[in-house]
Every structure is written in C-alpha cells, then in structure tokens.
Write a protein that holds these residues in place. Structure first.
Motif, PDB file in Angstrom:
ATOM      1  N   LYS A 267       0.813  -1.228   0.000  1.00 51.49           N
ATOM      2  CA  LYS A 267       0.000   0.000   0.000  1.00 51.49           C
ATOM      3  C   LYS A 267       0.843   1.273   0.000  1.00 51.49           C
ATOM      4  N   PRO A 268       1.741   1.441   0.993  1.00 46.15           N
ATOM      5  CA  PRO A 268       2.552   2.663   0.967  1.00 46.15           C
ATOM      6  C   PRO A 268       3.432   2.745  -0.274  1.00 46.15           C
ATOM      7  N   ALA A 269       3.879   1.607  -0.786  1.00 46.55           N
ATOM      8  CA  ALA A 269       4.722   1.607  -1.987  1.00 46.55           C
ATOM      9  C   ALA A 269       3.940   2.166  -3.182  1.00 46.55           C
ATOM     10  N   ILE A 270       2.665   1.815  -3.286  1.00 47.83           N
ATOM     11  CA  ILE A 270       1.838   2.334  -4.376  1.00 47.83           C
ATOM     12  C   ILE A 270       1.698   3.846  -4.273  1.00 47.83           C
ATOM     13  N   ILE A 271       1.435   4.330  -3.072  1.00 49.68           N
ATOM     14  CA  ILE A 271       1.288   5.777  -2.867  1.00 49.68           C
ATOM     15  C   ILE A 271       2.604   6.491  -3.169  1.00 49.68           C
ATOM     16  N   MET A 272       3.705   5.889  -2.743  1.00 50.65           N
ATOM     17  CA  MET A 272       5.021   6.485  -3.003  1.00 50.65           C
ATOM     18  C   MET A 272       5.258   6.662  -4.497  1.00 50.65           C
ATOM     19  N   LEU A 273       4.865   5.664  -5.270  1.00 51.08           N
ATOM     20  CA  LEU A 273       5.082   5.719  -6.719  1.00 51.08           C
ATOM     21  C   LEU A 273       4.080   6.643  -7.416  1.00 51.08           C
ATOM     22  N   LYS A 274       2.819   6.621  -6.984  1.00 46.59           N
ATOM     23  CA  LYS A 274       1.791   7.397  -7.668  1.00 46.59           C
ATOM     24  C   LYS A 274       1.744   8.857  -7.226  1.00 46.59           C
ATOM     25  N   ARG A 275       2.169   9.122  -6.009  1.00 47.50           N
ATOM     26  CA  ARG A 275       2.094  10.488  -5.489  1.00 47.50           C
ATOM     27  C   ARG A 275       3.468  11.115  -5.232  1.00 47.50           C
ATOM     28  N   SER A 276       4.520  10.364  -5.533  1.00 43.97           N
ATOM     29  CA  SER A 276       5.897  10.869  -5.373  1.00 43.97           C
ATOM     30  C   SER A 276       6.138  11.420  -3.969  1.00 43.97           C
ATOM     31  N   VAL A 277       5.788  10.602  -2.970  1.00 45.77           N
ATOM     32  CA  VAL A 277       5.992  10.996  -1.577  1.00 45.77           C
ATOM     33  C   VAL A 277       6.906   9.981  -0.896  1.00 45.77           C
ATOM     34  N   SER A 278       7.341  10.311   0.304  1.00 50.83           N
ATOM     35  CA  SER A 278       8.210   9.418   1.066  1.00 50.83           C
ATOM     36  C   SER A 278       7.397   8.303   1.713  1.00 50.83           C
ATOM     37  N   TYR A 279       8.099   7.318   2.242  1.00 53.45           N
ATOM     38  CA  TYR A 279       7.434   6.230   2.948  1.00 53.45           C
ATOM     39  C   TYR A 279       6.658   6.761   4.144  1.00 53.45           C
TER      40      TYR A 279
END
Length: 300
Positions: A267-279
């Motif tokens: 889940k956090p990995a998807i957000i990191m890739l789609k929203r360009s945010v940190s873990y």
C-alpha cells in the motif's frame, strides 16, 4: 434433539449412485462432477443471508471485534483453513479471524469424532477466548445438529456476540441459535452421509466469500488486488512487485526498489510511486484514511 438422522437431507441416499460400487472409474467421476455443479447454485440461493452475515462481520472487525469459526470434524478443519489464510493474504493479526475446533488443534490431522457430541465443551472452548459483544461467531455443521458448535453459539448469544450458523439442511437445529442462519441445501451426497463432499464444498465456498468480502470492506483490497499481502517469501514478494507494476507505471526494477523502501508493504509503496511521496508520508496518508488505499489517494 432428535436421535434419528433419517430426515436430514445430508443423510439421504442419492438415487444416481445406488450402484456406485458397480460403476467404472469414469462413471463415478462423471456423476461426482455433475453433483458438484449443484453446489454453486445452492450457495446462490442463500446469498441474501450471506450478505447479512458479511455486513455484520465487517462492521464488527472495523470496531476491533474478532471473527470466530466453530466446528467439529470437516467443519472445524474448514474453519481453521480459512482463518489461517487471512494473515498472509490480508496482513491482519492472527487474532482477528480464529477457529475453534472440537478436540483441539490435534483433531485437524487426527479425527476425534466423539468430541463433536459435547455441547458444554463448545461453550468452554469459546469462553477461553474471552468473547465480547464486539465479536462474531460462526457455528459450522453440515447436519445442523452437532452439539459442539451449538454449545458455542449459546455462549456467544449469552455475551451479546453476533451469531451466524452455517449448515446444509432446511430447518436445522443450529439455526435456532443464530441471528443469521445460513442453510445451503446441496442435496444427498454421492457417498451417503459423507458430508466432506458437497456439503464441505459449499461451506468452503461460503467461508471464502465471508472472509474475503469482509476484508474488501475493510480496505484490504484495491481494485481486485491483494494490496495488503504479506510479502514473506519469494513468491509473495514477486506478487507484490507485480501488483505495484499493475497499479503504477513502474518498471520491475522501480517496483523492487520502492518495495524495499516501503519495508515490503504494498500500500505505501503504491502511494510512493503514484504520489511521489516518502514512505513516512505514505504511511501517514494511509493512517488518516483508516488504511484505505483508494481514499488515501483521493480516488473515491
């Protein structure tokens, strides 16, 4: 409780297999396959009851309650099977979905058939779980008359836990002790009285439906992907990378690197890739949305 099994559908003789001992291998397999096709249709008939059960289960789990499967013999084994697969599939605490089996854990591999006749033990074994009104208990019995899960449901009712029964006969005795009775009537077995066949298949289907759909309602699934999969071995890590690649435009290498940064959490990995945010930012977004990935990415 009646002493006779005569009137139970699960104990009736199947007219199609009265000469089974004289059939060829191919003939036996053909009729078994044809009888198995009836199971899904029987489950379809009780979808409204399953829907009611799932809505109560998901509501209970959302507020910190637990789901218990209680059964004896094959029914107990099916409960253990479904419960044990929830942590690796949905990354939930093992306490969230539990199974209580007549005869204890050892009865999973070595039959203890007499243990199913003890209603008091069903109550005692469930008491040991310190049941609360936030919990849900599913009593499983093909015949619908097994004392062990009936005893467990009686105790569950006494503490205010929500009660569900799962049986394969109309007007099952256990249904009288459940707020949500589910009776999947699959008809006489190919091998008379062997409820490890169609009845067990029906119960496996219903348990899968209940646990999987409840987890979807808890936000454990994004689209139709296991975004809370516990990437604890090579196969599951590869599945996690595939999920990342499906949900984003990431390459295999990018998915692998991001998954490591996300401590193997999809889940956090998807957000990191789609929203360009940190873990850390991704985790915060999930926490603010009760772990729901779609809501965290403002896609609802």
């Amino acid at each position: 409780m009646t002493n006779s099994l005569t009137f139970l559908t699960t104990e009736q003789r199947n007219e199609r297999t009265k000469n089974m001992d004289e059939m060829t291998t191919a003939e036996i397999l053909k009729v078994m396959n044809e009888e198995d096709r009836k199971v899904a249709e029987a489950v379809k008939q009780v979808l409204p009851a399953i829907t009611k059960a799932v809505d109560h289960i998901s509501a209970s789990l959302k507020k910190g309650g637990r789901l218990f499967y209680v059964g004896a013999g094959t029914s107990g084994r099916l409960g253990i099977l479904d419960a044990s697969e929830c942590p690796p599939t949905f990354l939930v605490d093992p306490d969230m979905v539990q199974a209580v089996m007549a005869g204890g854990g050892n009865a999973f591999t070595k039959a203890k058939e007499n243990s199913e006749d003890d209603a008091a033990q069903g109550e005692t074994d469930l008491k040991a779980k310190q049941l609360t009104s936030d919990d849900v208990v599913v009593g499983i019995t093909a015949s619908g008359r097994t004392p062990y899960p009936i005893g467990a449901l009686k105790h569950a009712h006494s503490v205010g836990a929500y009660t569900i029964s799962l049986s394969c006969n109309h007007h099952s005795e256990i249904s009288d002790y459940a707020e949500c009775p589910i009776e999947v009537v699959v008809g006489p077995e190919v091998l008379t009285g062997s409820t490890r066949l169609k009845a067990a298949t029906a119960h496996k289907m219903v348990l899968n439906m209940m646990s999987t759909t409840a987890m979807v309602k808890l936000g454990k699934v994004y689209e139709n992907l296991m975004v809370d999969v516990h990437a604890s071995n090579h196969k599951l890590r590869e599945r996690a990378k595939s999920i990342l690649m499906e949900c984003t435009s990431a390459t295999y290498e990018e998915a692998e690197e991001t998954l490591k940064k996300a401590k193997l959490q999809v889940k956090p990995a998807i957000i990191m890739l789609k929203r360009s945010v940190s873990y850390e930012q991704a985790k915060k977004m999930l926490q603010e949305n009760e772990g729901n990935l779609r809501k965290a990415m403002n896609e609802s």
